[in-house]
Design an enzyme around this catalytic site. Sequence first.
Site, PDB file in Angstrom:
ATOM      1  N   ASP A   1       0.852  -1.198   0.000  1.00  9.86           N
ATOM      2  CA  ASP A   1       0.000   0.000   0.000  1.00  9.86           C
ATOM      3  C   ASP A   1       0.886   1.246   0.000  1.00  9.86           C
ATOM      4  O   ASP A   1       2.118   1.156  -0.180  1.00  9.86           O
ATOM      5  CB  ASP A   1      -1.005  -0.033   1.170  1.00  9.86           C
ATOM      6  CG  ASP A   1      -0.352   0.198   2.528  1.00  9.86           C
ATOM      7  OD1 ASP A   1       0.895   0.307   2.605  1.00  9.86           O
ATOM      8  OD2 ASP A   1      -1.098   0.273   3.523  1.00  9.86           O
TER       9      ASP A   1
ATOM     10  N   CYS B   1       2.742  -3.600   4.083  1.00 11.91           N
ATOM     11  CA  CYS B   1       1.983  -2.376   4.363  1.00 11.91           C
ATOM     12  C   CYS B   1       2.683  -1.708   5.539  1.00 11.91           C
ATOM     13  O   CYS B   1       3.877  -1.946   5.762  1.00 11.91           O
ATOM     14  CB  CYS B   1       0.499  -2.653   4.594  1.00 11.91           C
ATOM     15  SG  CYS B   1       0.076  -3.644   6.048  1.00 11.91           S
TER      16      CYS B   1
ATOM     17  N   THR C   1       2.246  -2.088   8.821  1.00  9.04           N
ATOM     18  CA  THR C   1       2.587  -3.090   9.841  1.00  9.04           C
ATOM     19  C   THR C   1       2.716  -4.500   9.271  1.00  9.04           C
ATOM     20  O   THR C   1       3.219  -5.390   9.953  1.00  9.04           O
ATOM     21  CB  THR C   1       1.477  -3.151  10.905  1.00  9.04           C
ATOM     22  OG1 THR C   1       0.245  -3.490  10.244  1.00  9.04           O
ATOM     23  CG2 THR C   1       1.326  -1.827  11.635  1.00  9.04           C
TER      24      THR C   1
ATOM     25  N   HIS D   1       7.147 -25.000   9.195  1.00 13.66           N
ATOM     26  CA  HIS D   1       6.066 -25.588   9.986  1.00 13.66           C
ATOM     27  C   HIS D   1       4.679 -25.293   9.426  1.00 13.66           C
ATOM     28  O   HIS D   1       3.786 -26.128   9.513  1.00 13.66           O
ATOM     29  CB  HIS D   1       6.118 -25.067  11.434  1.00 13.66           C
ATOM     30  CG  HIS D   1       7.294 -25.580  12.205  1.00 13.66           C
ATOM     31  ND1 HIS D   1       7.400 -25.462  13.574  1.00 13.66           N
ATOM     32  CD2 HIS D   1       8.432 -26.213  11.806  1.00 13.66           C
ATOM     33  CE1 HIS D   1       8.532 -26.002  13.984  1.00 13.66           C
ATOM     34  NE2 HIS D   1       9.192 -26.454  12.929  1.00 13.66           N
TER      35      HIS D   1
ATOM     36  N   HIS E   1       3.859 -31.485  10.930  1.00  9.18           N
ATOM     37  CA  HIS E   1       3.486 -30.118  10.548  1.00  9.18           C
ATOM     38  C   HIS E   1       2.449 -30.149   9.426  1.00  9.18           C
ATOM     39  O   HIS E   1       1.553 -29.305   9.383  1.00  9.18           O
ATOM     40  CB  HIS E   1       4.728 -29.334  10.121  1.00  9.18           C
ATOM     41  CG  HIS E   1       5.786 -29.291  11.176  1.00  9.18           C
ATOM     42  ND1 HIS E   1       5.574 -28.735  12.411  1.00  9.18           N
ATOM     43  CD2 HIS E   1       7.046 -29.795  11.202  1.00  9.18           C
ATOM     44  CE1 HIS E   1       6.671 -28.868  13.141  1.00  9.18           C
ATOM     45  NE2 HIS E   1       7.573 -29.514  12.438  1.00  9.18           N
TER      46      HIS E   1
HETATM   47  C1  RB5 Z   1      -2.036   2.655   6.472  1.00 13.00           C
HETATM   48  O1  RB5 Z   1      -2.043   3.839   7.161  1.00 13.00           O
HETATM   49  C2  RB5 Z   1      -1.896   1.492   7.443  1.00 13.00           C
HETATM   50  O2  RB5 Z   1      -3.076   1.333   8.161  1.00 13.00           O
HETATM   51  C3  RB5 Z   1      -1.548   0.228   6.691  1.00 13.00           C
HETATM   52  O3  RB5 Z   1      -0.380   0.420   5.972  1.00 13.00           O
HETATM   53  C4  RB5 Z   1      -1.324  -1.003   7.524  1.00 13.00           C
HETATM   54  O4  RB5 Z   1      -0.422  -0.780   8.539  1.00 13.00           O
HETATM   55  C5  RB5 Z   1      -2.537  -1.693   7.994  1.00 13.00           C
HETATM   56  O5  RB5 Z   1      -2.499  -2.774   8.587  1.00 13.00           O
END
Ligand code: RB5
Length: 153
Positions: A8, A65, A67, A98, A133
Amino acid sequence: MKLAIGNDHAAVDMKREILAYLEEKGIEVVNVGTDKKERFHYPVAGYRVAKLVASGEVDGGVLICGTGIGISLAANKVKGIRAAVCSEPYSAKLSKEHNNSNIIAFGARVVGPDMAKMIVDSWLDAKFQGGRHGDRVAMITEIEETGTLKEEV
Ligand code: RB5
């Protein structure tokens, strides 16, 4: 080997770096993420990569993304997908050995480029171990396909 990569707006720079890194290794990469910093909804990239992996058009996927969480959650809604969010190489390795992960995900706001490359390398080098597994991964598939699990342990 052919991989798909998706991201993203929070992970444009990281995607570029990892894409170049993979191509330097001789891996063909299908880029279905955004290359712009304008808002781009992470489920779109997660879904695109997941469909390519699930259909067998590519051998695996990389999702990034902010996180790694939202994009992997979206990918994991596609049948046959096992996307693992990892912030270090050990988990990435075991996610393949696994859990037979077919997508590796991480957060551009969580790990730096060098750690991301180590995560990707660790995941690429690992092999699914099968055996016990395999039995557990089959249980995950059973839940996915039937909505139930015969053996509740
Ligand atoms: C975008 O701001 C953020 O929410 C996205 O990149 C991600 O971390 C969502 O899980």
